[in-house]
Scaffold this active site. Structure first.
Site, PDB file in Angstrom:
ATOM      1  N   ARG A 103       2.480  -2.554  20.345  1.00 54.82           N
ATOM      2  CA  ARG A 103       3.552  -3.221  21.092  1.00 54.82           C
ATOM      3  C   ARG A 103       4.694  -2.246  21.359  1.00 54.82           C
ATOM      4  O   ARG A 103       5.295  -2.252  22.422  1.00 54.82           O
ATOM      5  CB  ARG A 103       4.062  -4.426  20.311  1.00 54.82           C
ATOM      6  CG  ARG A 103       3.032  -5.537  20.163  1.00 54.82           C
ATOM      7  CD  ARG A 103       3.654  -6.788  19.563  1.00 54.82           C
ATOM      8  NE  ARG A 103       2.657  -7.802  19.298  1.00 54.82           N
ATOM      9  CZ  ARG A 103       2.145  -8.612  20.224  1.00 54.82           C
ATOM     10  NH1 ARG A 103       2.558  -8.499  21.474  1.00 54.82           N
ATOM     11  NH2 ARG A 103       1.247  -9.513  19.897  1.00 54.82           N
ATOM     12  N   LYS A 108       0.805  -1.221   0.000  1.00 47.41           N
ATOM     13  CA  LYS A 108       0.000   0.000   0.000  1.00 47.41           C
ATOM     14  C   LYS A 108       0.844   1.281   0.000  1.00 47.41           C
ATOM     15  O   LYS A 108       0.536   2.220  -0.739  1.00 47.41           O
ATOM     16  CB  LYS A 108      -0.984  -0.017   1.161  1.00 47.41           C
ATOM     17  CG  LYS A 108      -2.016  -1.137   1.032  1.00 47.41           C
ATOM     18  CD  LYS A 108      -2.936  -1.214   2.238  1.00 47.41           C
ATOM     19  CE  LYS A 108      -3.861  -2.417   2.131  1.00 47.41           C
ATOM     20  NZ  LYS A 108      -4.803  -2.517   3.275  1.00 47.41           N
TER      21      LYS A 108
END
Length: 285
Positions: free
Chosen positions: A159, A75
């Site tokens: 994370r 993308k």
């Protein structure tokens, strides 16, 4: 067949979805169903293409090609390849749809509209607050989608919280109060949670439990691995949890609009039949 002004030079009949991995993609089924209803003899295939191989693969295409659907990790590369992009692609820096024109590649982001439509199907209207899990390209599309739905406050958990810095800045530019934190942060109540983590992401049980207790409606963009630990926790509490299939369906519908008429927000002729056929293909009917 609908055709937007200025797109008469589009003569290609070949389409495909590219990405890595790609074998799991349901896009060929969705697009084939749509073009069958529309009565156009276009082909739509899948091809494994990674980021390094994208430029050469793109340059090898001839005039028989009409456009491409792009999934991860292509993308951002699609955004760079386009000579013109739509507003949602500009807002996200990600293109998942390329339309081939004589003047060059036109890029679109249909993920944003797909997320909005999927959340609407879940009964989500304008809500004050939301949480996004993850900080990748799909998380960026989720951020823009939530902004379009009027969300004023969004928390991005990842994370590595520093990976969400760009999203926080984008959220602020969209007029949203945006913050970043770790997945195991203290979870305050929000109206909507959009999870963009991989389906096999391992989350500690206490983190999953805390997210579910405070998460409102859940849309987990995963669809190949279902149920996820997150969706199971939501369901156990009697809360609404949906996979990424509705998002996949609605973003694909917008891609069909682009390939047919060059505009993702302009409904097709007989769109209700097209969408119904795509929905049946998605569930294997």
């Amino acid at each position: 067949m609908q055709r937007a002004p200025g797109l008469g030079m589009l003569t290609g009949t070949r389409l495909a979805v590219w990405g890595d991995p790609i074998a799991h993609s349901r896009s060929p089924l969705l697009h084939a169903a749509a073009y069958n209803v529309l009565g156009v003899a276009w082909t739509y295939d899948r091809r494994r293409v990674d980021e390094a191989g994208f430029p050469s693969a793109l340059s090898s295409l001839d005039a028989s090609w009409r456009g491409l659907s792009l999934t991860m990790p292509l993308k951002p590369a699609g955004f760079q390849a386009a000579v013109e992009v739509d507003a949602r692609a500009r807002a996200t820096g990600a293109v998942n749809t390329l339309l081939f024109e004589r003047r060059g590649l036109r890029g679109y982001n249909t993920d944003v509209g797909g997320i909005v439509a999927a959340l609407r199907e879940l009964g989500v209207g304008e809500v004050p607050s939301a949480r996004i899990l993850g900080a990748g390209a799909t998380a960026t599309s989720a951020l823009v989608a939530l902004s379009e739905m009027g969300v004023g406050s969004v928390e991005i958990l990842a994370r590595r919280p520093e990976a969400a810095n760009d999203l926080v800045a984008r959220g602020a530019a969209l007029g949203m109060h945006s913050t970043a934190g770790p997945l195991d942060a203290r979870h305050h109540a929000v109206d909507v949670t959009v999870a963009t983590l991989p389906g096999d992401a391992a989350l500690a049980p206490d983190v999953v439990s805390s997210l579910a207790d405070a998460g409102g409606v859940l849309m987990d963009v995963v669809y190949g691995t279902w149920p996820t630990s997150l969706s199971a926790a939501w369901t156990e509490r009697g809360l609404t949890a949906a996979s990424g299939l509705p998002m996949l369906l609605h973003q694909a519908l917008r891609q069909v609009r682009v390939f047919v008429a060059g505009e993702q927000d302009q409904p097709l002729d007989d769109e209700a039949r097209v969408l119904a056929a795509m929905r049946r293909a998605l569930v294997g009917e």
